[in-house]
Design an enzyme around this catalytic site. Sequence first.
Site, PDB file in Angstrom:
ATOM      1  N   GLU A 138       0.859  -1.199   0.000  1.00 53.79           N
ATOM      2  CA  GLU A 138       0.000   0.000   0.000  1.00 53.79           C
ATOM      3  C   GLU A 138       0.889   1.242   0.000  1.00 53.79           C
ATOM      4  O   GLU A 138       1.847   1.289   0.764  1.00 53.79           O
ATOM      5  CB  GLU A 138      -0.914   0.026   1.230  1.00 53.79           C
ATOM      6  CG  GLU A 138      -1.945   1.133   1.120  1.00 53.79           C
ATOM      7  CD  GLU A 138      -2.894   1.206   2.317  1.00 53.79           C
ATOM      8  OE1 GLU A 138      -4.037   1.597   2.129  1.00 53.79           O
ATOM      9  OE2 GLU A 138      -2.466   0.873   3.441  1.00 53.79           O
ATOM     10  N   ALA A 272       1.678   0.217  10.921  1.00 50.22           N
ATOM     11  CA  ALA A 272       1.241  -1.149  10.641  1.00 50.22           C
ATOM     12  C   ALA A 272       0.540  -1.163   9.286  1.00 50.22           C
ATOM     13  O   ALA A 272       0.220  -0.115   8.739  1.00 50.22           O
ATOM     14  CB  ALA A 272       0.287  -1.635  11.734  1.00 50.22           C
ATOM     15  N   ASN A 275      -2.675  -5.964   5.655  1.00 47.27           N
ATOM     16  CA  ASN A 275      -2.757  -7.041   4.666  1.00 47.27           C
ATOM     17  C   ASN A 275      -3.746  -8.112   5.127  1.00 47.27           C
ATOM     18  O   ASN A 275      -3.726  -8.523   6.284  1.00 47.27           O
ATOM     19  CB  ASN A 275      -1.392  -7.710   4.475  1.00 47.27           C
ATOM     20  CG  ASN A 275      -0.283  -6.689   4.303  1.00 47.27           C
ATOM     21  OD1 ASN A 275      -0.317  -5.883   3.400  1.00 47.27           O
ATOM     22  ND2 ASN A 275       0.683  -6.709   5.209  1.00 47.27           N
ATOM     23  N   GLU A 308      -6.038  -2.052  12.702  1.00 49.19           N
ATOM     24  CA  GLU A 308      -5.710  -2.935  11.570  1.00 49.19           C
ATOM     25  C   GLU A 308      -6.764  -4.025  11.394  1.00 49.19           C
ATOM     26  O   GLU A 308      -7.078  -4.418  10.270  1.00 49.19           O
ATOM     27  CB  GLU A 308      -4.321  -3.566  11.752  1.00 49.19           C
ATOM     28  CG  GLU A 308      -3.184  -2.566  11.879  1.00 49.19           C
ATOM     29  CD  GLU A 308      -3.170  -1.495  10.795  1.00 49.19           C
ATOM     30  OE1 GLU A 308      -3.529  -1.801   9.643  1.00 49.19           O
ATOM     31  OE2 GLU A 308      -2.813  -0.344  11.106  1.00 49.19           O
ATOM     32  N   HIS A 311      -9.822  -3.004   9.522  1.00 50.05           N
ATOM     33  CA  HIS A 311      -9.617  -2.999   8.064  1.00 50.05           C
ATOM     34  C   HIS A 311      -9.952  -4.347   7.428  1.00 50.05           C
ATOM     35  O   HIS A 311     -10.208  -4.408   6.228  1.00 50.05           O
ATOM     36  CB  HIS A 311      -8.158  -2.686   7.733  1.00 50.05           C
ATOM     37  CG  HIS A 311      -7.822  -1.228   7.738  1.00 50.05           C
ATOM     38  ND1 HIS A 311      -8.550  -0.292   7.039  1.00 50.05           N
ATOM     39  CD2 HIS A 311      -6.803  -0.551   8.332  1.00 50.05           C
ATOM     40  CE1 HIS A 311      -7.983   0.903   7.206  1.00 50.05           C
ATOM     41  NE2 HIS A 311      -6.931   0.774   7.982  1.00 50.05           N
TER      42      HIS A 311
END
Length: 874
Positions: A138, A272, A275, A308, A311
């Site tokens: 990213e 962080a 993924n 995270e 996400h």
Amino acid sequence: MDQFSGQPRLPKFAAPKRYEIRLKPDLTACTFGGFVTIDVDVVADTRFIVLNAAELSVNSDSVSFTARGSSKILKPSKIELLQADEILVLEFVDSLPLGIGVLAIGFQGILNDKMKGFYRSTYELNGEKKNMAVTQFEPADARRCFPCWDEPACKATFKLTLDVPSELVSLSNMPVIDEKAEGLLKTVSYEETPIMSTYLVAIVVGLFDYVEDFTSDGIKVRVYCQVGKANQGKFALSVAVRTLELYKEYFAVPYPLPKLDMIAIPDFAAGAMENYGLVTYRETALLYDDQHSAAANKQRVATVVAHELAHQWFGNLVTMEWWTHLWLNEGFATWVSYLATDGLFPEWKIWTQFLDESTAGLKLDGLAESHPIEVEVNHAGEIDEIFDAISYRKGASVIRMLQSYLGAECFQRSLASYIKKHAYKNAKTEDLWAALEEGSGEPVNKLMNSWTKQKGYPVVSVKVKDQKLEFEQSQFLSSGSPGDGQWIVPITLCCGSYEVRKNFLLQTKSETRDIKEFFGGDLPATRSVWLKLNVDQAGFYRVKYDEELAARIRYAIERNSLSATDRYGILDDSFALCMSRRQPLTSLLMLMGAYREESEYIVLSNLISISYKVGRIVADATPELMDFLKQFFMSLFQYSAEKLGWDAKEGESHLDSMLRGEILTALAQLGHDVTLNEASRRFNAFLDDRNTPLLPPDIRKAVYVAVMQKVNASNKSYYESLLRVYRETDLSQEKTRILSSLASCPDPNIVLEVLNFMLSSEVRSQDAVFGLAVGREGRETAWAWLKENWDHISKTWGSGFLITRFVSAVVSPFASFEKANEVEEFFASRSRPSIARTLKQSIEWVHINANWVESVQNEKELAEALKELAYRKY
């Protein structure tokens, strides 16, 4: 081929459906070879295939295209890698057959040291330095690992196979389905991923330990870290397991993958990266050591893990259509991470600390050089710069404002339907508004467009006249210049108590309301009845009160009648109004005096950071008043410092643990002798015994800053001792604690040594920015150093977003128009897309500071007021 250059997006005549990728990293030579076959759907008549590739060399003999059901292999007549555009153009003699075909490409690349793409990170094992291979894709760096359609909307499935040294651990998004060892190498195959974007593909190869646990529905969760650090992963593991279960309920959709790995990477540019199924972290954001981590470190691990994992739904399952909508990912994950952390650790009162997010958003968005939440992106080089306080913090703040307006239950229900509807697909901001509008019946799209499509925010002025309240909105700019923005503002207010709250939408420039309409009667003359707008700071705007209302509020603060969030907001708004020269510094200082008996962490923390900023301005404007100002600030912090003491008390709160360090750091920087002497005593004990109870983690930063105040060119022993501690520790949190303390030294010669140390091989390039927090005395030194080392800095950090930190940290603290011109001249021939916005913003700060300094110099009552505040007996 020129027709494809200079375009921000790839042409749409072909789209990927499935990738099979085989990679063979060489961790000694730091190179890799690879082969990819891509199922491509050719949807329009074309002789070209155009996809992304960067810093790869393509084996032209290996490139071919075969239509499904055909045995005819088509070879391109021309292959061109356009480096400036990061695209690979394949030209064929004839039009390609419509429908699905298979594109095959062989390639080689470099495991770079730039912390982006497929890169190398280093670690030590038994005293020997080793490389690991890591991905960070990213926003747009999958193209550095394999040729691909590297845009969030080009979702596909991915089947990965890795050829790696037999003794190493190799991880990817999905579980391993097959592993075959042949001599020194093994071939590891992974399950195929669900449909996802290229920026979420992840690979890590190295030597690791791990700890594991399972969620109640059987998802295996692991935390991987360097060998010997497994215990430091236990806290993050427990947070992750509980957070996955909390989100499953909140989003009404189970976690979509069979496993979740989280891994600490020694060299990592961001905090962080989310993924899918393999979340990568800086060590400081994932590892927690009971003996050596501070309370603030623990909180950071919890909030970053919660961010995270949010996400995995909001970003990975439902993905933004293009980087213009980045804020959908980041703003939402920031907001919901507080929701999750509050659910797990209610005693941390984390929602009060959300105000720091809002303040950072308000600060950046008060600049003329800000940008809208939804920002046009025309070049891949521009994307890094929008990973900023607008996308994250303003984004989170407007979501909080909307949730507060619509109500928590309605908001949650609508979110769940949004996620179900767009799962495995892409969405735009309008799609979220549509779901919330449908769920609430409110005009969400109209309301929110004023907050996401234009930059800035309003200051709402309120005054009392003839038992009427007059409200007026105007754009707030820190420069004090007029702005022309207008918003639909959700106004909340209460009067004299929190029992009666009223709200309405301010949709015009100004509006007058009868006080009786809100409170059933007139506003009493007695000053004990206060009026507070933007209750609990839920709205993303500032408030300016007339003199009468401001006096009532100051009285309410002294009597502790307001909530902590409101006390914070009043202080923060007053500071911003003062900086923009809409009110004098004297009135801000008088208000600060009302906080002398403040005990809440978040309010005192903001009081401290405001005192630093005011101190710098006064030192530039009227240095002769600095002694009085320091005396006043010391008296402000004394009450809490004495209450907290140096040593933790049995059963004290997490917030008191964090506050102690901040208060002692502030007193040290103000030159408070008692604090400096006690810090020296404790530091000496620590040098004799690293496990001394006299220096627990929560006060280490304060003590390190304190001892650096005493260092100068002829007495460097404390500086050398701190460097020794830095070299001995292998805990990243301790290293960054030391780096961020070193530059606080007032001696410019030492500051220069510290800055040069940041560029040495002893400091990982991800950490160099921690050493840029120089005091006012070191500003000129830092600027001269930046100019002298710019070529090296540009070469080392220029391809990622960390370079922007060098610019903003060194430039923003200045306060003269001459310096602004000097900075502009220096960068005139050195700017680039990745720093352009940051540079303009930093120069704007210099102008704001310079104007503020001039305004303070002309403030006639300041000297008298400061003398009175400095020696007032409370």
